[in-house]
Design an enzyme around this catalytic site. Structure first.
Site, PDB file in Angstrom:
ATOM      1  N   HIS A 287       0.825  -1.210   0.000  1.00  0.00           N
ATOM      2  CA  HIS A 287       0.000   0.000   0.000  1.00  0.00           C
ATOM      3  C   HIS A 287       0.858   1.258   0.000  1.00  0.00           C
ATOM      4  CE1 HIS A 287      -4.453   0.623   0.477  1.00  0.00           C
ATOM      5  NE2 HIS A 287      -4.055   1.877   0.554  1.00  0.00           N
ATOM      6  N   ARG A 290       1.778   2.755   3.396  1.00  0.00           N
ATOM      7  CA  ARG A 290       0.796   3.506   4.177  1.00  0.00           C
ATOM      8  C   ARG A 290       0.155   2.709   5.310  1.00  0.00           C
ATOM      9  NH1 ARG A 290      -1.131   8.112   1.722  1.00  0.00           N
ATOM     10  NH2 ARG A 290      -3.347   7.817   2.163  1.00  0.00           N
ATOM     11  N   ARG A 342       1.807   7.836  -6.653  1.00  0.00           N
ATOM     12  CA  ARG A 342       1.898   9.215  -6.185  1.00  0.00           C
ATOM     13  C   ARG A 342       2.296  10.245  -7.244  1.00  0.00           C
ATOM     14  NH1 ARG A 342       3.718   6.309  -1.405  1.00  0.00           N
ATOM     15  NH2 ARG A 342       2.528   6.908   0.461  1.00  0.00           N
TER      16      ARG A 342
END
Length: 391
Positions: A287, A290, A342
């Site tokens: 993830h 995260r 991102r």
């Protein structure tokens, strides 16, 4: 045939007229510009990872343990000779890249998910739409090309089934179930700002537009601020499902004929159990760092998962991709395609569609050029033989 590397020619030709790119030319540069420009809460939500963020850092540094071994004079560097296209879970892509399922894109742009859908369709790469989207499934489906739906399986099977069926009816080509988020990880950047966007009604558009969810509400959420507040509280009680087990893949199979991938797999035994239960693919991912700080880097987990289930299921990779050569390393280790997160989200916040397009073209051009210079005409040329361990 691939022409992604032509992006650099466009830039150099524009330079003859005195123009330079408006946006940075690296993933790190996009992150730094976003830190300077974006609303602090938006930046923290995208950039933030668990605890001391060691896992997020490990995801990127893991690539430093490998070196590519380019091959010369193989006729792969000329124009029009490379084909980066792949087929994964029945989806044809112009390159082995899909945008990772980033939620709450309204923090970055009011048309966030729709923009990503439009740009990925234009470039021929894939999109994975988050359950935690700011735009309902149906609207994104109308704008998208090749796209998959990511399911945060809620604590209500009727609602989960409704999400899956809405996605299928809207044109999704696969279902990606996230396994590593039965609840949110400890994320200090968000905590320092006391900001969880869902509590403000952001990122829950798929819930608010769902008939099963709406049937649980005393009043439509758009009726008043109090009705929205009650809807948010209902969401709080439904997000996350601590009872899921590999055998539940069989129930998901009853709801859809679409291919099923499970995202968030790091241990080979988990991968084996999921494929035994009927999953068509697993996505090796933590993830993006995260969820669990100090977790194994996703790239370090990839080889063992490929060795365990790669002959029976597609193995995809997520967490840490920043360059075209990162993509080459992941594919050389056995991944069929990668999720990219991102950098394009920062691009979205900085320049909308132009920013998403810029971030994706950076990765695609880098991949295309490096493939040619390494003697690879297509992804089939990538294997462990392309890699050496860094000293």
């Amino acid at each position: 045939m691939s022409s992604f590397a032509d992006f650099q020619n466009e830039i150099y030709l524009a330079g003859l007229a005195g123009a330079v790119p408006d946006l940075p030319m690296t993933a790190a540069g996009l992150a730094e510009r976003a830190r300077e420009v974006l609303d602090p809460k938006a930046f923290a939500y995208v950039a933030g990872s668990a605890s001391a963020e060691r896992t997020a850092a490990a995801n990127e540094s893991a690539f430093d343990r490998y070196r590519l071994v380019p091959r010369m004079w193989r006729g792969a560097s000329g124009p029009g000779v490379r084909d980066l296209s792949v087929e994964v879970l029945g989806t044809r892509l112009a390159a082995p890249i899909l945008t990772a399922p980033v939620g709450v894109l309204e923090l970055l742009h009011e048309r966030g998910e729709t923009i990503v859908a439009e740009v990925t369709r234009e470039l021929g790469v894939g999109m994975v739409l988050s359950t935690a989207a700011s735009t309902p499934i149906e609207e994104v489906g109308k704008a998208a090309g090749s796209w998959w739906y990511q399911l945060y399986w809620p604590a209500d099977d009727d609602l989960a089934r409704s999400f899956v069926q809405r996605a299928a009816e809207s044109g999704a080509q696969a279902i990606v179930v996230t396994a590593d988020t039965p609840s949110l990880g400890w994320r200090p950047r968000d905590l320092e700002l006391a900001h969880l966007p869902f509590l403000y009604g952001k990122g829950i558009a798929n819930y608010l537009s769902d008939p099963v969810f709406r049937a649980k509400l005393a009043a439509p959420p758009e009726e008043s601020e109090e009705a929205l507040r009650m809807a948010v509280l209902t969401w709080v009680g439904l997000f996350g499902n601590h009872g899921l087990r590999p055998a539940d893949i069989a129930r998901l199979r009853e709801w859809t004929e679409l291919p099923i991938a499970v995202k968030g797999v790091l241990h080979p035994d988990d991968a084996r159990q999921l494929v035994d239960a009927g999953a068509d693919a697993v996505v090796v991912s933590n993830h993006g760092g995260r969820q669990v700080d100090g977790s194994i880097a996703a790239l370090d987990a990839l080889p063992a998962v490929v060795a365990t289930v790669g002959d029976r299921a597609d193995v995809l990779f997520d967490s840490g991709i920043r360059t075209g050569t990162d993509v080459m390393v992941a594919l050389s280790l056995g991944a069929k395609a990668v999720f990219y997160g991102r950098p394009w989200a920062y691009g979205l916040g900085l320049a909308g569609a132009d920013g998403v397009r810029h971030a994706l073209r950076l990765l695609l051009a880098d991949l295309d050029a490096a493939m040619g210079l390494s003697g690879c005409r297509g992804v089939a040329d990538l294997s462990r033989a392309m890699l050496s361990s860094a000293r």
